[in-house]
Design an enzyme around this catalytic site. Structure first.
Site, short mmCIF file in Angstrom:
data_model
loop_
_atom_site.label_atom_id
_atom_site.label_comp_id
_atom_site.label_asym_id
_atom_site.label_seq_id
_atom_site.Cartn_x
_atom_site.Cartn_y
_atom_site.Cartn_z
N MET A 12 -10.50 -6.28 3.25
CA MET A 12 -9.44 -5.81 2.53
C MET A 12 -8.53 -5.87 3.52
O MET A 12 -8.72 -5.37 4.49
CB MET A 12 -10.23 -3.82 3.48
CG MET A 12 -11.53 -3.74 2.63
SD MET A 12 -11.33 -3.54 0.47
CE MET A 12 -10.38 -1.69 0.76
N SER A 13 -7.18 -6.61 3.10
CA SER A 13 -6.75 -6.75 3.49
C SER A 13 -5.15 -5.80 3.59
O SER A 13 -4.27 -6.10 3.54
CB SER A 13 -5.47 -7.61 2.67
OG SER A 13 -5.49 -7.80 1.02
N GLY A 14 -5.52 -4.15 2.52
CA GLY A 14 -4.45 -3.50 2.20
C GLY A 14 -3.95 -3.91 1.51
O GLY A 14 -2.16 -3.78 1.01
N GLY A 15 -4.16 -4.85 0.26
CA GLY A 15 -3.10 -5.35 -1.24
C GLY A 15 -4.07 -4.85 -2.39
O GLY A 15 -5.19 -4.22 -2.17
N VAL A 16 -3.35 -5.03 -2.98
CA VAL A 16 -4.28 -4.32 -4.33
C VAL A 16 -5.44 -4.79 -4.89
O VAL A 16 -6.46 -4.16 -5.30
CB VAL A 16 -3.38 -4.26 -5.43
CG1 VAL A 16 -2.69 -5.42 -6.10
CG2 VAL A 16 -4.06 -3.54 -6.82
N CYS A 102 -7.31 -21.17 6.62
CA CYS A 102 -6.89 -20.32 7.11
C CYS A 102 -8.70 -19.33 6.66
O CYS A 102 -9.25 -18.85 6.89
CB CYS A 102 -6.30 -19.13 7.04
SG CYS A 102 -6.60 -17.05 7.07
N GLY A 127 -10.42 -10.67 -2.41
CA GLY A 127 -10.29 -10.44 -3.46
C GLY A 127 -9.15 -11.89 -4.40
O GLY A 127 -7.27 -11.90 -5.06
N CYS A 199 0.22 -17.60 6.57
CA CYS A 199 -1.44 -16.36 6.04
C CYS A 199 -1.95 -16.12 7.43
O CYS A 199 -1.74 -16.41 8.65
CB CYS A 199 -3.08 -17.78 5.71
SG CYS A 199 -4.02 -17.68 5.88
#
EC number: 2.8.1.13
Length: 368
Positions: A12-16, A102, A127, A199
């Site tokens: 979970m990157s905090g992105g959509v 990365c 994602g 990254c």
């Protein structure tokens, strides 16, 4: 899905994209948990540092979906296995791609190991806009369905074993569909813009950031005819094919076309420029690549016809690939290509399938 649902840890990157990936996997019956990776220790209070906001967004999404969010710090691994090599490549006058490194060292190594060993995961998920297909007992890496967002270029170092342990839910969708799902679900990430920049380090001012770690060495800017027309602040700030930021915009010669970087003379600290984005000095007929990674992990021998990308979002280039030895290949393009850049990756495709790739060691210039 079996009676005992398989456990998936979503990065979970905090992105959509990762937000919607978690929801899609829930719909498919998996037992889903999230993991937020911190991979850079902030050393300033600049607005470019968004890790705290990203973590808050990831937590909000997990709360909304009713899943647990774990956190882990891979900053030491990132520094040792990604960032130091990134700096060394720039110091040598090459232009590395940290996102590829990365993915290789952090997302599909450190994360994969942590998820399996510490969290008991059957799979990880990200994602990324790619797809996987299992053929003849091996997992293949396919381009994402959305050709605008396809990220297979960044994942060519993955082995079929790593792909077999990974799920890519949004790879089957187009970006507008992903955003609509997030909006319909009321996720805080629905309208969040896509991240850019290095990254995990975020959207810092690149020149300023690099200057903290590598001392700038100003030098001459010369034309292909040998005329000195300016001064650069450091070769590391420039890459082949670059037009902006040269500081010589007002200098007019010959065609009066814009100036482009066509060569970097590292030994003498000289930046070579020419006019026009298709200047012969900018064109290559092929390249030599090393540090090869083939997805099926079978050694490549002989020759093959395929297509290649020498940078992200480039149109596929038909080419012939010939093995030179175990870890080097020669690639000849059907047509000359501009701005082939040592340090970047050449990634090979057979239709939708990403075969693998390698680091560009040298370009084969167009004979002039």
């Amino acid at each position: 899905m079996s009676e005992t649902a398989k456990k998936v840890i979503v990065g979970m990157s905090g992105g959509v994209d990762s937000s919607v990936s978690a929801w899609l996997l829930q719909q498919q019956g998996y037992q889903v948990e999230g993991l937020f990776m911190k991979n850079w220790e902030e050393d300033d209070g600049e607005e470019y540092c968004t890790a705290a906001a990203d973590l808050a967004d990831a937590q909000a999404v997990c709360d909304k979906l009713g899943i647990e969010l774990h956190t882990v710090n891979f900053a030491a691994e990132y520094w040792d296995n990604v960032f130091e090599l990134f700096l060394a490549e720039y110091k040598a006058g090459r232009t590395p791609n940290p996102d590829i490194l990365c993915n290789k060292e952090i997302k599909f190594k450190a994360f994969l190991e942590f998820a399996a060993e510490d969290l008991g995961a059957d799979y990880i998920a990200t994602g990324h806009y790619v797809r996987r297909a299992d053929v003849d007992g091996k997992s293949r890496l396919l381009r994402g369905l959305d050709s605008n967002k396809d990220q297979s270029y960044f994942l060519y170092t993955l082995s079929h074993e790593q792909i077999a342990q990974s799920l890519f839910p949004v790879g089957e969708l187009e970006k507008p569909q992903v955003r609509k799902i997030a909006e319909d679900l009321g996720l805080v990430t629905a309208k969040k813009k896509d991240s850019t920049g290095i990254c995990f380090i975020g959207e810092r001012k690149f020149r300023e950031f690099l200057g903290r770690y590598l001392p700038a060495q100003p030098g001459k800017i010369i034309t292909v005819d040998g005329d000195e027309i300016g001064e650069h602040q450091g070769l590391m700030y420039h890459t082949l094919g670059q037009r902006k930021g040269l500081g010589i915009g007002g200098t007019k010669e010959g065609t009066e076309e814009p100036w482009y970087v066509v060569d970097k003379d590292v030994e003498n600290n000289i930046l070579v420029v020419a006019q026009g984005h298709e200047h012969p000095r900018l064109m290559s007929v092929g390249l030599i690549a090393q540090q090869l990674h083939w997805v099926d992990r079978e050694p490549f021998t002989g020759t093959m016809r395929c297509t290649v990308k020498t940078r992200y979002r480039q149109t596929d280039i038909p080419c012939t690939v010939k093995a030179l030895d175990d870890d080097r290949i020669k690639v000849i393009f059907d047509e000359p290509v501009a701005a082939v850049t040592p340090g970047q990756s050449a990634v090979f495709y057979n239709g939708e399938v990403c075969l693998g790739g390698g680091i560009i060691e040298q370009r084969l210039p167009l004979p002039v």
